[in-house]
Design an enzyme around this catalytic site. Structure first.
Site, PDB file in Angstrom:
ATOM      1  N   GLU A   1      23.964   8.008 -63.225  1.00 23.49           N
ATOM      2  CA  GLU A   1      25.038   9.052 -62.595  1.00 23.49           C
ATOM      3  C   GLU A   1      24.028  10.030 -62.062  1.00 23.49           C
ATOM      4  OE1 GLU A   1      25.013  13.115 -65.792  1.00 23.49           O
ATOM      5  OE2 GLU A   1      24.942  10.996 -66.957  1.00 23.49           O
ATOM      6  N   ASP A   2      22.823   9.782 -62.065  1.00 21.48           N
ATOM      7  CA  ASP A   2      21.824  10.549 -61.451  1.00 21.48           C
ATOM      8  C   ASP A   2      21.177  10.533 -59.649  1.00 21.48           C
ATOM      9  OD1 ASP A   2      21.912  12.686 -62.404  1.00 21.48           O
ATOM     10  OD2 ASP A   2      20.489  12.363 -64.332  1.00 21.48           O
TER      11      ASP A   2
END
Length: 257
Positions: free
Chosen positions: A143-144
């Site tokens: 996600e990051d």
């Protein structure tokens, strides 16, 4: 993504007592002052290496998990447990490599959030399953960071990758704040269908984020409290330790209703 096969090893935890809490629960060191800044070490419990710290918040007492700032600190505390430290250490190294110099909103290194999620799992419900603990450390890499699910699978295999996939929020379908919030709500609703091990990872992730919610701006506190009560607390109902923890947390933040 399909749920995990029933034959897959499940997270290992100490059987609960009639009260729903694991037997031999450690006695916690208690602070009555406000939570300490992250630059100041929290008090350590002297009776058990795997124990949260009890902090008094808004008239309630919440167990917080902020002991470990590096993998070396976590590893030292976990020596002598059933946890596969070599395998979990590989996940910690990969998480640190992928997240690099990322910071939390508080300014703390992002690795601290991942180690808090790990500490929650091993100190609270006493999880020892390697895949679950590895996924807790890796839960934000897709996600990051630039890491992909294929990258995770290449290093950690399909079981860990599936757990990471379940707890990875997909990109918003459009631009703007409303699109982002709609995408997040859909992702949180989807967790109701997640396998139990993925739910454990998400519950630990959210404990890390909300245990010090009082440090965030008031508007964020109210929004995040409502989101947690709506989507995360129901997931905790099937897990006695998490159900107890979130119940106490809610009592400490009732002013945000």
């Amino acid at each position: 993504m399909a749920t995990a096969p029933e034959t897959r090893p499940r997270a290992t935890r100490t059987p609960p007592t009639d009260s729903g809490r694991p037997p031999g629960r450690c006695r916690l060191a208690t602070t009555t002052a406000p939570l300490l800044p992250r630059t100041v070490p929290v008090r350590r419990d002297t009776h058990h290496a795997l124990c949260g710290t009890s902090a008094r918040l808004n008239g309630g007492t919440v167990e917080v998990f902020t002991h470990w700032r590096t993998w070396d600190e976590a590893r030292a505390a976990l020596v002598g447990t059933e946890i596969d430290l070599e395998a979990v250490g590989r996940a910690a190294e990969a998480a640190e490599r992928w997240h690099g110099d990322q910071r939390r909103p508080t300014g703390a290194p992002y690795l601290e959030h991942l180690l808090e999620a790990l500490e929650v799992l091993v100190s609270g419900p006493r999880v020892t399953d390697t895949a679950v603990l590895s996924a807790a450390l890796l839960h934000d890499v897709v996600e990051d960071t630039s890491a992909t699910l294929a990258d995770v699978e290449a290093e950690f295999g399909p079981v860990v990758t599936e757990l990471v996939d379940w707890v990875t929020k997909p990109p918003a379908g459009g631009a703007g704040r409303q699109a982002r919030r709609a995408a997040k709500a859909a992702y949180l609703r989807r967790l109701r269908d997640a396998p139990r091990d993925a739910v454990l990872v998400k519950l630990a992730d959210r404990v890390s984020n909300v245990q010090t919610l009082d440090r965030m701006p008031p508007d964020f506190q109210r929004r995040y409290y409502a989101e947690t009560v709506t989507y995360i607390v129901p997931l905790a109902e099937a897990e006695p330790w998490f159900a107890d923890w979130y119940a106490e947390w809610r009592r400490s933040f009732t002013h945000l209703k």
